[in-house]
Design a protein around this motif. Structure first.
Motif, PDB file in Angstrom:
ATOM      1  N   PRO A   1     -33.026  -8.500 -14.404  1.00 56.50           N
ATOM      2  CA  PRO A   1     -32.046  -7.832 -14.011  1.00 56.50           C
ATOM      3  C   PRO A   1     -30.886  -7.871 -15.158  1.00 56.50           C
ATOM      4  O   PRO A   1     -30.688  -8.652 -15.953  1.00 56.50           O
TER       5      PRO A   1
ATOM      6  N   PHE B   1     -21.206  -9.329 -28.405  1.00 53.91           N
ATOM      7  CA  PHE B   1     -21.285  -7.624 -27.267  1.00 53.91           C
ATOM      8  C   PHE B   1     -20.854  -6.548 -26.672  1.00 53.91           C
ATOM      9  O   PHE B   1     -20.684  -5.640 -26.414  1.00 53.91           O
TER      10      PHE B   1
ATOM     11  N   VAL C   1     -30.443  -7.622  -4.742  1.00 53.69           N
ATOM     12  CA  VAL C   1     -28.812  -8.579  -6.222  1.00 53.69           C
ATOM     13  C   VAL C   1     -27.732  -7.635  -4.844  1.00 53.69           C
ATOM     14  O   VAL C   1     -28.432  -5.969  -4.013  1.00 53.69           O
TER      15      VAL C   1
ATOM     16  N   SER D   1     -23.418 -10.334 -12.111  1.00 57.55           N
ATOM     17  CA  SER D   1     -22.352 -10.503 -13.148  1.00 57.55           C
ATOM     18  C   SER D   1     -21.333 -10.617 -13.310  1.00 57.55           C
ATOM     19  O   SER D   1     -20.475  -9.738 -14.457  1.00 57.55           O
ATOM     20  N   HIS D   2     -21.320  -9.423 -12.304  1.00 59.20           N
ATOM     21  CA  HIS D   2     -20.535  -7.923 -12.780  1.00 59.20           C
ATOM     22  C   HIS D   2     -18.986  -8.278 -11.469  1.00 59.20           C
ATOM     23  O   HIS D   2     -19.770  -8.874 -10.613  1.00 59.20           O
TER      24      HIS D   2
ATOM     25  N   VAL E   1     -26.740 -16.184  -9.267  1.00 63.65           N
ATOM     26  CA  VAL E   1     -27.664 -15.425  -9.134  1.00 63.65           C
ATOM     27  C   VAL E   1     -27.878 -13.969 -11.041  1.00 63.65           C
ATOM     28  O   VAL E   1     -26.914 -13.981 -10.970  1.00 63.65           O
ATOM     29  N   ALA E   2     -28.787 -14.436 -11.326  1.00 60.36           N
ATOM     30  CA  ALA E   2     -28.105 -13.500 -12.794  1.00 60.36           C
ATOM     31  C   ALA E   2     -27.686 -11.708 -12.653  1.00 60.36           C
ATOM     32  O   ALA E   2     -27.012 -12.099 -13.343  1.00 60.36           O
ATOM     33  N   SER E   3     -28.063 -11.480 -11.785  1.00 61.02           N
ATOM     34  CA  SER E   3     -27.482 -10.142 -12.030  1.00 61.02           C
ATOM     35  C   SER E   3     -26.120 -10.086 -11.558  1.00 61.02           C
ATOM     36  O   SER E   3     -25.750  -9.044 -12.004  1.00 61.02           O
TER      37      SER E   3
ATOM     38  N   GLU F   1     -13.776  -4.079 -18.844  1.00 57.22           N
ATOM     39  CA  GLU F   1     -13.955  -4.583 -18.250  1.00 57.22           C
ATOM     40  C   GLU F   1     -15.239  -3.688 -17.976  1.00 57.22           C
ATOM     41  O   GLU F   1     -15.404  -2.194 -18.145  1.00 57.22           O
ATOM     42  N   PRO F   2     -16.198  -4.732 -16.867  1.00 55.84           N
ATOM     43  CA  PRO F   2     -17.108  -4.691 -16.076  1.00 55.84           C
ATOM     44  C   PRO F   2     -16.837  -3.502 -15.520  1.00 55.84           C
ATOM     45  O   PRO F   2     -15.478  -3.347 -14.980  1.00 55.84           O
TER      46      PRO F   2
ATOM     47  N   PRO G   1     -16.094 -11.908 -17.739  1.00 55.13           N
ATOM     48  CA  PRO G   1     -15.202 -10.891 -17.547  1.00 55.13           C
ATOM     49  C   PRO G   1     -13.291 -11.063 -17.226  1.00 55.13           C
ATOM     50  O   PRO G   1     -12.932 -11.241 -16.370  1.00 55.13           O
ATOM     51  N   VAL G   2     -12.778 -10.009 -18.387  1.00 54.79           N
ATOM     52  CA  VAL G   2     -10.947  -9.969 -18.024  1.00 54.79           C
ATOM     53  C   VAL G   2     -10.790  -9.138 -17.525  1.00 54.79           C
ATOM     54  O   VAL G   2     -11.081  -8.102 -17.641  1.00 54.79           O
ATOM     55  N   THR G   3     -10.643  -8.766 -16.049  1.00 54.44           N
ATOM     56  CA  THR G   3     -10.498  -7.727 -14.873  1.00 54.44           C
ATOM     57  C   THR G   3      -9.104  -6.998 -15.771  1.00 54.44           C
ATOM     58  O   THR G   3      -8.208  -7.711 -14.699  1.00 54.44           O
TER      59      THR G   3
ATOM     60  N   ILE H   1     -24.165 -17.791 -25.310  1.00 52.11           N
ATOM     61  CA  ILE H   1     -24.138 -15.978 -25.516  1.00 52.11           C
ATOM     62  C   ILE H   1     -23.674 -14.964 -26.020  1.00 52.11           C
ATOM     63  O   ILE H   1     -22.904 -14.610 -26.740  1.00 52.11           O
ATOM     64  N   TRP H   2     -22.330 -15.824 -25.091  1.00 52.14           N
ATOM     65  CA  TRP H   2     -21.140 -14.687 -25.021  1.00 52.14           C
ATOM     66  C   TRP H   2     -20.211 -14.937 -25.448  1.00 52.14           C
ATOM     67  O   TRP H   2     -19.896 -15.845 -25.827  1.00 52.14           O
TER      68      TRP H   2
END
Lengths: 211, 417, 361
Positions: A64, B167, A99, B416-417, B412-414, A80-81, B354-356, B116-117
């Motif tokens: 994903p 990134f 997801v 991520s946000h 879960v990989a996705s 930010e995302p 992430p820094v939101t 890697i981030w």
């Protein structure tokens, strides 16, 4: 370089927000990252500020992937995302029930899903109650891509569909970005897929209104 | 010319315009697009006489640069994270020898656990290797800093690291005004080395120096960084004049003039911080931000001048000095010595978390009420940490921390946000 | 032993023999100018000039002087050297002095080949390929810690001549074992303690010349300080070529080996004559020339004068170990054909030339 005058260019969104935020979901190898980049280039071509970036891991195909694009008339500083997108594009329907894709989608947000089945058939009928149903749409982008490109790569098509659904970007900007990125034959075919999807969505929306 | 392109591509194109003569390439995420971009440009003949050397390790990459720079060639390489560590010995060697190499560091966390981030552990781990360290806030600045870096390096005879968030910046598409060849040529003269391996005038470089002279040689390295404290703003000012936009320099204040609370940070997180500062300002909170652009040399005077009148300082940093806490904050504290104010360290964004704006807003609201600890960890999941500590305390084969925590999280990989 | 010109007639018509002609003597000013060694010339560079702090009898200082002067001559004095950390670097540059008369850089222990590659890249970028590059280091810096960089230099085809001075241990740090330390040798961390440890272990170690050949580079050669003509000739042969070239020079270390400082050249000769150190040349991945053993000796003759092998000659002697070493020598002789015909293929009178009539003895 065009610089539009006047206020925010996203009158479709409540509160005339300064930036339009898109989040794209898919799997590695489907061009999710490229899609966000193309959106940003299209917005740039319209004289806007735009930012696109991915969120991925080190796995390659099939995992994903999420990518983000913000665009608007003012410089974009935040990194930010995108937690509360104005639009969601889902390139791979197999992600739908695996997801939490819809997290944060704004109540007046747009949703475009790559599928030949409609939302009810995808088991997403209840979304029509949470969001504005006329802004939620599925399109057979992979089929359109197969038709125009000969390959099941739906990203360019979906961008055309997004332009039609949201009105946030013009089709010609999207097509210019596509042609610039791919060049030559590939550029033309992707552009054709994009235009086809745009018109498909336009048609769907017109039909829905008329019904 | 104004273009919408990937940060790595902007850097590659700008570095190419600086006319490097030797470019060394060893790939590591997330710097790969930079070296790939340069390879394409070299092959397309855009760099004139430039040797692109694919090396077998980062240690070799910097070593080849050392040989090249000592022979009078403008030399460049790029790395991140583990690669920066792998060339650690050579980092000290290059700065000790006074070779004006420029290197991009695409900031990334250091393992174990492998990650890697983005965060700043890599560059921070090498903060005292003698290299000048500059941090870019966005891709425009990342590109611009390379032009300034070559000029700076060659002026003070020290190598320069240009840090850009991996990134977050390297892989982000945004608008960058990529300079023209004429602009860069006018700003950056050809490299004139202070020392060079030349058969017509042989010199010995790299001899052993004993107790009788070592301290003096080392002091000179420090003295050169002190000179850089003047050179950096001068070059930044000349850059602004020549290219028409501000970039680089030592520090940059944002709404700090009357601020009672100032947030200090490095790199791209400042964008998100400034958006949050604006939100709070709209509610009448007297808050501002200070960007530190040159971390080495550390601009003690400028930081003191910017922060001295505030009531409290929050240093937000993307690295952790295990066993003590903040790194940037320790340096900031030095600048503020003798000044009485509340100081808080916030460790944020480690390993690419992430820094939101949401988290920052809550953090700043607590800060202005002095409800922060001296050392804080933004968005840390205390529960998970506690349960792992309990597991360890129970003794026996409690297992690896990373795997235990991942299992607890059901990652879960996705998501991520 | 007479050569083509073997002397003038004496008063009673007896021929006077000039023993130096065609011999292994290094200076040899009696030869025609073209046949003299570099060291015999008044215009030699003295690249590594006097005043350095090497031990008495240091094989590496001898080898480096010959190798660098030959390279300087071949490059018309346009040569840059990159040196690894080690004895050579340390004894040649005691701050504030330097005995190098060419541009010379020392960076780190493990990166001399990479630094040399960088120098070559810079020269190429500047269009100065008339200037040549030499990388050099000891066995530790080349076979072990510098191995990755060396292999990378070979693999890329960089235009560097790399010379390894092999004294078979990390000497400058106090004689510790390296990947070039031969079996049974005593070093500071391979002491013969207990019967099961007769010095350095068997079955370990890297044969770097063969590894270099396997990289397919234009030129690989081994040499020793017992035949300095040969070393010079090989350096000159290497300098006629471009691309990565490697010369591995056997250099005895009196201090580290516990040998008499007057025995340096003798030990180098004995290691060749025993078969333990094959001397050869290879081009583009293929062996092209081998130095035949002139007068074979048993390995014992080579081992005895070195205290690093003294534990093999105790009471009772470790004949089992000596036999294993002999077997290694025998294997080399078989593999490289070091004994066939008994006549050397290498012409020592003609620098760079190969005589078809065979060497004069």
């Amino acid at each position: 370089m065009k610089h539009p005058v006047g206020g925010s260019s996203f009158p479709g969104m409540e509160g005339l927000r300064a930036t339009f935020e898109v989040r794209i979901h898919g799997r590695g190898g489907q061009g999710v990252v490229t899609a966000a980049e193309l959106l940003s280039v299209a917005a740039f071509d319209e004289g806007r500020h735009a930012q696109a970036f991915p969120s991925f891991g080190s796995e390659r195909t099939g995992a994903p992937v999420v990518s983000f694009c913000r665009f608007g008339d003012t410089p974009i500083r935040t990194r930010e995302p995108i937690a509360e997108p104005d639009a969601l594009i889902v390139q791979d329907p197999t992600l739908l029930h695996q997801v939490d894709l819809f997290s944060g989608l704004r109540p007046d947000g747009y949703l475009l899903i790559n599928s030949g089945r409609d939302l009810a058939e995808l088991g997403l009928a209840e979304l029509g109650e949470r969001f504005r149903p006329e802004r939620l749409l599925s399109v057979p982008a992979t089929e359109l891509a197969r038709e125009h490109l000969g390959r099941p790569l739906p990203n360019a098509a979906l961008l055309g569909g997004f332009a039609a659904l949201s009105g946030a970007l013009r089709l010609d900007s999207v097509i210019a970005a596509i042609r610039e990125r791919f060049g030559g034959e590939a550029g033309e075919r992707n552009a054709a897929a994009s235009a086809a999807c745009f018109h498909h969505v336009e048609h769907e929306l017109a039909g829905a209104v008329g019904a | 010319m104004l273009r919408q392109l990937e940060g790595s591509a902007a850097v590659a194109e700008t570095v190419a315009l600086c006319r490097p003569e030797v470019v060394c390439a060893y790939p590591i995420s997330p710097q790969t697009h930079i070296v790939e971009g340069l390879s394409d440009l070299v092959r397309a003949g855009r760099l004139g006489s430039c040797e692109y050397v694919t090396v077998e390790s980062e240690f070799a990459a910097l070593s080849v640069c050392i040989g090249a720079s000592a022979t009078g060639a403008r030399a460049y390489t790029a790395t991140a994270s583990q690669g920066l560590l792998y060339m650690a010995e050579a980092l000290f060697n290059a700065s000790g020898l006074g070779l004006p190499i420029v290197m991009t560091v695409a900031n990334r966390a250091i393992g174990a656990p492998i990650n890697i981030w983005n965060d700043h552990s890599d560059a921070m781990s090498q903060r005292d290797c003698g290299w000048i360290q500059l941090y870019a806030e966005d891709n425009q600045e990342a590109a611009d800093l390379h032009v300034q870096a070559f000029r700076l390096a060659e002026r003070v005879s020290l190598p320069v690291m240009v840090c850009m968030d991996g990134f977050v910046l390297t892989h982000a598409y945004e608008r960058v005004d990529v300079p023209t060849a004429e602009q860069v040529d006018a700003f950056l003269p050809p490299f004139e080395p202070r020392q060079v391996l030349d058969p017509a005038d042989p010199v010995t470089i790299g001899a052993m120096v004993g107790p009788e002279a070592f301290a003096e040689v080392r002091y000179l390295a420090h003295a050169k960084q002190m000179q850089a404290l003047d050179a950096i703003p001068e070059i930044a000012a000349e850059f602004e004049l020549a290219f028409g936009r501000p970039s680089g320099g030592l520090v940059r204040g944002y709404r700090t003039e009357d601020a009672e609370t100032i947030v200090v940070a490095l790199g791209s997180v400042l964008g998100t911080i400034e958006d949050t500062v604006d939100e709070l300002r709209e509610q009448g909170v007297k808050i501002g931000a200070l960007a530190i652009k040159s971390f080495r040399p550390f601009p003690l005077e400028e930081v003191r001048a910017a922060l001295g009148a505030a009531r409290r300082v929050v240093v937000l940093e993307k690295a952790l000095a295990v066993g003590i806490g903040g790194i940037v904050s320790a340096n900031v504290r030095m600048a503020l010595s003798g000044i009485d104010l509340h100081g808080y360290t916030v460790i944020a964004g480690l390993g690419g978390r992430p820094v939101t704006r949401k988290s920052l807003r809550a953090l700043f609201e607590r800060a202005v009420e002095d409800r922060l600890e001296p050392l804080n960890f933004l968005d840390l999941d205390r529960e998970r940490v506690e349960s792992e500590l309990e597991r360890m305390a129970a003794g026996g084969r409690s297992g690896p921390h990373a795997e235990n925590i991942l299992r607890d999280s059901g990652i879960v990989a996705s998501r991520s946000h | 032993m007479a050569g083509a010109e073997d002397g003038a007639g004496g008063a009673d018509g007896q021929r006077v023999r000039f023993y130096q002609v065609g011999s292994f003597a290094a200076g040899n000013r009696l030869l025609d100018p073209e046949q003299r060694t570099v060291q015999a010339r008044m215009d030699r560079s003295n690249t590594l000039t006097s005043g350095h702090r090497a031990c008495q009898g240091c094989g590496e200082a001898l080898g480096a002087r010959y190798a660098l002067d030959a390279a300087m001559r071949a490059s018309g004095g346009k040569l840059i050297a990159a040196n690894a950390t080690g004895c050579l670097e340390v004894f040649s540059t005691p701050f504030p002095e330097s005995s190098w008369q060419l541009p010379w850089i020392h960076s780190l222990f493990g990166n001399a080949p990479a630094v040399a590659s960088g120098v070559a890249a810079a020269l190429r970028a500047k269009g100065r390929e008339d200037v040549r590059v030499v990388g050099q280091g000891g066995d530790g810096g080349t076979v072990d810690i510098g191995f990755g960089c060396l292999s990378g230099m070979f693999e890329r085809g960089d235009d560097v001549l790399y010379v390894c001075y092999d004294n078979e241990a990390y000497m400058n740090t106090g004689v510790q074992r390296s990947g070039a330390t031969p079996p049974a040798a005593r070093t500071a961390n391979t002491k013969p303690i207990g019967r099961e440890h007769p010095g350095n272990a068997f079955g370990q170690g890297k044969d770097l010349p063969r590894i270099a050949i396997a990289h397919g580079i234009p030129y690989v050669a081994t040499a020793t300080v017992a035949d300095l003509h040969d070393l010079e000739r090989k350096v000159e042969a290497a300098m006629e070529l471009r691309g990565p070239r490697y010369i591995h020079v056997f250099v005895p270390c009196p201090l580290g080996w516990g040998a008499d400082s007057a025995d340096t050249i003798k030990l180098a000769r004995l290691v060749v004559e025993s078969g333990l150190f094959p001397v050869f040349e290879a081009r583009d991945g293929e062996l092209v020339e081998v130095a035949k053993i002139r007068r074979r000796v048993p390995v014992e003759e080579y081992l005895r004068p070195q205290r690093r092998y003294a534990h093999l000659f105790g009471d009772p002697p470790r004949t089992d170990v000596i036999e294993r070493l002999q077997a290694l020598a025998d294997a080399n002789i078989a593999r490289y054909g070091l004994l066939d015909g008994g006549v050397s293929d290498i012409d020592h009178t003609g620098v760079g030339k190969k005589s078809t009539t065979g060497a004069a003895e």
